[in-house]
Write an enzyme that holds these catalytic residues in place. Sequence first.
Site, PDB file in Angstrom:
ATOM      1  N   GLY A 111     -10.831   0.138  -7.725  1.00  0.00           N
ATOM      2  CA  GLY A 111     -12.101   1.040  -8.315  1.00  0.00           C
ATOM      3  C   GLY A 111     -11.770   0.678  -9.785  1.00  0.00           C
ATOM      4  N   HIS A 116       0.788  -1.845   0.498  1.00  0.00           N
ATOM      5  CA  HIS A 116       0.185   0.308   0.344  1.00  0.00           C
ATOM      6  C   HIS A 116       0.769   1.120   0.208  1.00  0.00           C
ATOM      7  CE1 HIS A 116      -2.551  -3.791   1.759  1.00  0.00           C
ATOM      8  NE2 HIS A 116      -3.259  -2.588   1.292  1.00  0.00           N
ATOM      9  N   MET A 150     -11.839  -7.576  -8.798  1.00  0.00           N
ATOM     10  CA  MET A 150     -12.804  -8.030  -7.865  1.00  0.00           C
ATOM     11  C   MET A 150     -14.357  -7.658  -8.237  1.00  0.00           C
ATOM     12  SD  MET A 150     -12.216  -8.193  -3.763  1.00  0.00           S
ATOM     13  CE  MET A 150     -10.952  -8.688  -3.194  1.00  0.00           C
ATOM     14  N   SER A 151     -14.703  -7.090  -7.291  1.00  0.00           N
ATOM     15  CA  SER A 151     -16.148  -6.515  -6.939  1.00  0.00           C
ATOM     16  C   SER A 151     -16.413  -6.066  -8.414  1.00  0.00           C
ATOM     17  CB  SER A 151     -16.839  -5.359  -6.049  1.00  0.00           C
ATOM     18  OG  SER A 151     -16.001  -4.366  -7.122  1.00  0.00           O
ATOM     19  N   HIS A 189      -5.930   0.652  -3.038  1.00  0.00           N
ATOM     20  CA  HIS A 189      -6.357   0.471  -3.653  1.00  0.00           C
ATOM     21  C   HIS A 189      -6.004   2.530  -4.932  1.00  0.00           C
ATOM     22  CE1 HIS A 189      -8.105   2.816  -0.916  1.00  0.00           C
ATOM     23  NE2 HIS A 189      -9.135   3.414  -1.576  1.00  0.00           N
TER      24      HIS A 189
END
Length: 205
Positions: A156, A102, A176-177, A122
């Site tokens: 995102g 990160h 992912m999502s 992210h």
Amino acid sequence: MELHAVTNDSLPADELIQQIKAIASEVEFIHIRERSKTASELVALVKNLLLEGVPKEKLVINDRVDVALLTNIHRVHLPGHSFSPKELRNKFPHLHAGVSVHSIEEAKAAERNGAEYVMFGHVYDTSCKPGLKARGVQLLKELTSALSIPVVAIGGLTPDRIPEMKHANVKGIAVMSGIFTHHQPRMMAQAFSKKVKENPYEEAL
């Protein structure tokens, strides 16, 4: 550029297997990141994926090195707080390991510790990390310049943001999502794949 799909621990095994089968031909790697499932459930999941024809080479086991060893999967992805990839490969030379990071400092430490790639995020605001500020594309560019190992971006990402990722010199993107919460995961995987394969110079013309 590689396309990594990361499972989001929201589906029962049977549904997850069907989703992974549906997207397997569109992505380079599928990360099994199912933190709520037990070791025996994960082993059964991976064995069933292999029986269903999902290529072993595309599977990456998140965090659970024991599951990777029991199912003969050669790729693992480690959280930043995990043990050293270098120590892991000393014991199990066949394993390939990446690390989640990160910050530039964490990424450099992962590189020193033998990570074959880092996954940084992210990058953009994402519903997976509510209330946490995105780290941004500029920091991503600084990170890719500071490392000699590949960088995979996560967080995102949408198909429209792929050109920006290419200009940041990442080796791949992870979703992912954007895939696994969509009602048509295969369609979304195809949309990401199409953008990943486009030539960035052609897009600019």
